[in-house]
Design a protein around this motif. Structure first.
Motif, PDB file in Angstrom:
ATOM      1  N   ALA A 119      35.422  26.414  58.013  1.00 51.47           N
ATOM      2  CA  ALA A 119      36.206  25.367  58.557  1.00 51.47           C
ATOM      3  C   ALA A 119      36.397  25.349  60.160  1.00 51.47           C
ATOM      4  CB  ALA A 119      37.663  25.687  58.118  1.00 51.47           C
ATOM      5  N   ALA A 120      36.296  26.390  60.780  1.00 52.40           N
ATOM      6  CA  ALA A 120      36.276  26.628  62.304  1.00 52.40           C
ATOM      7  C   ALA A 120      35.245  26.699  62.974  1.00 52.40           C
ATOM      8  CB  ALA A 120      36.948  28.060  62.282  1.00 52.40           C
ATOM      9  N   ALA A 121      33.879  26.541  62.303  1.00 45.95           N
ATOM     10  CA  ALA A 121      32.537  26.425  62.767  1.00 45.95           C
ATOM     11  C   ALA A 121      32.498  25.138  63.601  1.00 45.95           C
ATOM     12  CB  ALA A 121      31.456  26.565  61.728  1.00 45.95           C
ATOM     13  N   LYS A 129      40.392  21.779  61.964  1.00 39.52           N
ATOM     14  CA  LYS A 129      39.269  22.526  62.443  1.00 39.52           C
ATOM     15  C   LYS A 129      39.832  23.702  63.788  1.00 39.52           C
ATOM     16  CE  LYS A 129      35.168  22.577  65.020  1.00 39.52           C
ATOM     17  NZ  LYS A 129      33.891  21.794  65.725  1.00 39.52           N
ATOM     18  N   ARG A 130      40.765  23.032  64.500  1.00 40.43           N
ATOM     19  CA  ARG A 130      41.363  23.639  65.653  1.00 40.43           C
ATOM     20  C   ARG A 130      42.486  24.539  65.290  1.00 40.43           C
ATOM     21  NH1 ARG A 130      44.000  20.116  69.947  1.00 40.43           N
ATOM     22  NH2 ARG A 130      44.206  22.082  71.018  1.00 40.43           N
ATOM     23  N   SER A 131      43.115  24.506  64.165  1.00 39.71           N
ATOM     24  CA  SER A 131      43.915  25.584  63.545  1.00 39.71           C
ATOM     25  C   SER A 131      43.206  26.703  62.991  1.00 39.71           C
ATOM     26  CB  SER A 131      44.715  25.060  62.539  1.00 39.71           C
ATOM     27  OG  SER A 131      45.583  23.894  62.892  1.00 39.71           O
ATOM     28  N   PHE A 132      41.975  26.316  62.251  1.00 39.54           N
ATOM     29  CA  PHE A 132      40.881  27.618  61.743  1.00 39.54           C
ATOM     30  C   PHE A 132      40.355  28.177  62.926  1.00 39.54           C
ATOM     31  CE2 PHE A 132      41.820  24.662  58.070  1.00 39.54           C
ATOM     32  CZ  PHE A 132      41.889  25.974  56.899  1.00 39.54           C
ATOM     33  N   ALA A 133      40.106  27.742  64.126  1.00 34.08           N
ATOM     34  CA  ALA A 133      39.632  28.436  65.150  1.00 34.08           C
ATOM     35  C   ALA A 133      40.387  29.432  65.613  1.00 34.08           C
ATOM     36  CB  ALA A 133      39.117  27.235  66.118  1.00 34.08           C
TER      37      ALA A 133
END
Length: 495
Positions: A119-121, A129-133
């Motif tokens: 999800a962060a890839a 995505k930004r939250s998972f990063a």
């Protein structure tokens, strides 16, 4: 051949006692037909922003570490329990050992780490995505995983129950949009594009014996008149979030139950802040002042809504009433247009997805903005076109849309979000919100953020909708409120 059914019928006249037998002999109904206004563009909730994806698959096909309940509380799902560190940033999840994926692969901590890393890839299309990063995941053992968040997030356990946080199986992840594989109680049986999706109970589910609905059909019916007809004809058993215009006739019909639910959605007149002259705050304030919220709620939502003045709802922690920042005031709106040097008539395009609230609201707002010299071209598009043209490519001036995610204030800090809003003041404020542990301080900062968005008139903030569900009176287990868009089939049964 004389079977039991014919024997009962032929004996009914002579043996009155047997008249109750046919009812006893009937199998209890174990299927349900649901209806939705919009068809999902795919069935992978990590690959698209459409809430209709979660309406079909969340908690049914795919599961999450936690589960969000109707009242907004959070309970264990794929995680049996968890511990939170003293700095409120690290969560240790103990995973259940009796879950597996529908393709036979094991559910374990490795699958959780894969899901969140994916999800962060860089190539992730997950809307969060930004939250998972911001997350770091560490596998301790097959059934223990530690997740560390860069930020303090009091709502983290809630976020872990949302559709973007589903746990996917590594080997099948790439094809989940058309062949979803999860750990949930249902599998995809068929998808008739443009018509319906059918889910069937999965025999390999860890608690298969508790699942009372064995087959569920989701039909897609965007037209309000057809929605009513499908319910009255009995072709549809339940219509969550039905167009509210139909409610009075169902309340008067004893065949149906009507459930009015609170929501955390925000219905807005979305404004492309990156386009001239909408990049001028005076023009945006003029648009906001020309909108009669009460009239829009009455006409587009049939009264099922509560006015809002910013991107926040009355049921959320830290809410402040900002409806007085840009109140309905045509004289003020005209003065702001003149101050901005706008020569009228100003022609703009309003792009409208197929939802009834949007199409009906578009006509109302077009009439309201015409009073201050703004002529709107109404452009009706299908849902897939809205997602690609408006949301992805930012090709629009104005649009009417309900954002249904409960905790998405951070969208205003995303530099590439489709609104085109950029504010260093908001970005700094949101950073403080993310790193403030004390509830009182956090509430104060949230209030400041709401006032800033209202002052900047980022959008025409209109109302938070109340969702209406119409269902067969004998259907049990429907959610009373809807903090997230879910049709939890495992909770349903027939009386």
């Amino acid at each position: 051949m004389l079977n039991r059914r014919s024997l009962l019928v032929s004996s009914a006249a002579s043996l009155p006692l047997f008249t109750a037998w046919p009812a006893l002999a009937q199998n209890k109904k174990d299927s349900v037909t649901l209806a939705m206004t919009l068809e999902p563009p795919g069935l992978d909730p990590t690959a698209g922003a459409a809430s209709s994806i979660a309406e079909v698959v969340l908690y049914n096909v795919f599961e999450t570490l936690t589960k969000i309940n109707s009242d907004g509380s959070v309970s264990p799902l794929l995680a049996e329990s968890w511990e939170v560190s003293s700095d409120l940033k690290t969560y240790t999840f103990r995973l259940r050992k009796d879950a597996k994926f529908q393709n036979g692969e094991p559910f374990n901590a490795t699958a959780v780490k894969f899901s969140f890393d994916r999800a962060a890839a860089e190539k992730s299309t997950n809307k969060d995505k930004r939250s998972f990063a911001n997350l770091n995941t560490k596998v301790v053992d097959p059934y223990t995983i530690v997740i560390t968040n860069k930020d303090i997030d009091p709502d983290f356990l809630f976020v872990m129950g949302q559709a973007t946080s589903v746990i996917v199986e590594p080997k099948s992840a790439a094809t989940n949009a058309t062949k979803p594989v999860g750990t949930g109680p249902y599998q995809l049986a068929s998808w008739s594009k443009g018509a319906s999706v059918t889910l069937a109970a999965w025999p390999g589910y860890r608690a298969a014996q508790s699942i009372r609905i064995k087959r569920a059909v989701f039909r897609f019916i965007p037209d309000p008149a057809a929605q009513v007809a499908s319910l009255l004809a009995g072709d549809v058993d339940v219509f969550p979030r039905v167009t509210p215009r139909s409610v009075p006739q169902f309340k008067a019909n004893q065949r149906f139950q009507v459930i009015v639910s609170n929501s955390r959605a925000k219905t807005i007149l979305a404004i492309n802040n990156a386009r001239k002259p909408l990049n001028d705050v005076r023009v945006r304030r003029a648009i906001a002042a020309a909108i009669d919220r009460d009239a829009v709620i009455a006409g587009a939502a049939d009264g099922y809504g509560v006015p809002i003045g910013s991107y926040y709802v009355p049921t959320a922690f830290g809410y402040v009433d900002t409806t007085g920042v840009n109140p309905f005031d045509l004289d003020k709106a005209k003065a702001l247009m003149a101050e901005a040097g706008i020569k009228t008539p100003l022609t703009l395009t309003m792009t409208l997805p197929p939802t009834p609230y949007s199409r009906q609201g578009g006509e109302l707002i077009a009439a309201q903005l015409a009073k201050i010299g703004i002529n709107l071209k109404l452009q009706n598009v299908e849902w897939a076109q809205w997602l690609s043209g408006t949301y992805t490519n930012k090709n629009y001036d104005l649009s009417i849309i309900s954002h249904v995610e409960p905790f998405d204030l951070g969208n205003f800090a995303k530099p590439d979000y489709y609104w085109g809003y950029h504010s260093q003041e908001f970005n700094e404020l949101f950073e403080k919100i993310k790193h403030t542990p004390r509830p009182a301080d956090r509430a104060r900062l949230l209030g400041d953020a709401q006032r800033l968005l209202a002052r900047d008139a980022v959008h025409g903030f209109i109302y938070t909708p109340q969702w209406v569900t119409v269902a067969n009176k004998k259907l049990r287990g429907l959610w009373k409120d809807m903090p997230v868009f879910v049709n939890d089939l495992s909770s349903l049964s027939w009386a």
